[in-house]
Design an enzyme around this catalytic site. Structure first.
Site: not given
Length: 364
Positions: A283, A336, A339, A345
């Site tokens: 990541e 997203e 999250k 985030e």
């Protein structure tokens, strides 16, 4: 309950020792040096799904194919996703949930069943190449730590049962929190509470099974935590004009923070006598938006980081491993919306859920 678990882990240790000895004999016939891999190194993508507005997996699969991405990492073993990537030739990394690790560590049957349900039923149509056992376990709940390596061995035994151990590797991703020291890079060491108890046997597992060390490396988080006081933005963004940082112990010059993070991790492995294990950046990325307090989170900076990242990891290597390409997975494919936490985030994606790009990037 804990006593029961630890007793079973003791029994498993004996069985795992026998298997390790067998693996050691086999690995001793391989040439020394950093392990070689028989596939081309490419840029991959993290396909997270903590959202309520994402496209269906089949549509995502078509997008990934259109982008020319050859490696995809998901955070579970979702059946719809695995079916969607069948017959595409795209390598898929799946994940064992953190909460299942203890049960897998104490039961060979449970591990074998997990392999059958989440791997055997999908291959070879879906090209599963890695199984992650949890995610950033050693930066989280310490009650799971002692079960991590036994669970990895149990799952490996399951792969062997189905003759899949040569096609699929097992590992577990780590955050930089596993390091006690990261600067200068040559002083890199693992946290003392995990170095010999967990990390050494984990590295032994990776060595014997010819797997890879998985690292989640986020220069943005280090830059944010520093508040821009000591870490220059250009150094974090892998900009060519960044002022270099010199390791006083080795004289090696670092042109970006990502290289420093990678080499500090390699030095930590070297301190445990495991410096020849390949490393994957599972990541990394940069948020395109954040709260007012989240300095540096912007579309221009995200575009700069990820475009520079693609060029850097596929051509330059690091000062400690010059010319070595590192498999790298950008976080993430989509923003997203579910999250939790600060705004950043929810804004790491290359794409909005409607499939439009957040910013232009070349992944080739």
């Amino acid at each position: 309950m804990k006593c029961f678990i630890y007793r079973w882990l003791g029994y498993i240790h004996v069985a795992m020792t026998i298997l390790e000895c067998t693996m050691l004999i086999v690995s001793s016939y391989r040439s020394p040096g950093m392990a070689k891999r028989d596939f081309d190194l490419t840029i991959g993508i993290n396909y997270g799904r903590v959202a309520d507005n994402l496209p269906k997996p089949m549509k995502v699969s078509r997008l990934v194919q259109k982008l020319g991405i050859e490696n995809v990492k998901i955070f579970d073993a979702n059946r719809q996703v695995l079916h969607a990537f069948a017959y595409t030739g795209i390598s898929v990394t799946i994940c064992v949930p953190n909460e299942e690790i203890i049960s897998l560590a104490v039961s060979a049957q449970a591990a074998c069943t997990w392999i059958y349900n989440n791997v055997k039923q999908f291959v070879p149509a879906t090209k599963i190449t890695y199984i992650m056992v949890g995610n950033e376990i050693l930066g989280g709940d310490p009650t799971i730590w002692s079960a991590l390596v036994p669970a990895m061995w149990q799952l490996y035994t399951g792969l062997r049962y189905y003759n899949l151990e040569n096609e699929i590797k097992i590992s577990t991703p780590h955050s930089l929190a596993v390091l006690a020291t990261s600067f200068p890079p040559s002083a890199g060491t693992f946290q003392p509470n995990i170095a010999t108890s967990v990390m050494a046997p984990l590295l032994r597992f990776l060595k014997l099974t010819q797997s890879d060390f998985m690292l989640n490396a986020y220069p943005y988080l280090a830059y944010l935590g520093d508040g821009g006081k000591h870490i220059a933005l250009e150094f974090a963004l892998i900009e060519p004009n960044a002022t270099k940082v010199v390791d006083p112990n080795t004289g090696l010059e670092y042109s970006c923070l990502l290289d420093l993070m990678i080499d500090a991790t390699i030095y930590a492995m070297k301190a445990l006598n495991y410096d020849d294990i390949p490393l994957i950046i599972t990541e990394t990325g940069w948020p395109s938006q954040g709260d007012p307090s989240e300095i540096g989170a912007s579309i221009p900076n995200a575009a700069i980081y990820n475009n520079n990242l693609v060029k850097h990891v596929t051509t330059l290597g690091t000062p400690l491993r010059p010319g070595v390409e590192f498999d790298t997975y950008i976080f993430a494919l989509f923003n997203e919306d579910l999250k939790p936490g600060p705004a950043s985030e929810r804004n790491w994606g290359l794409f909005y859920p409607n499939l439009t790009q957040v910013y232009a990037i070349s992944l080739n």
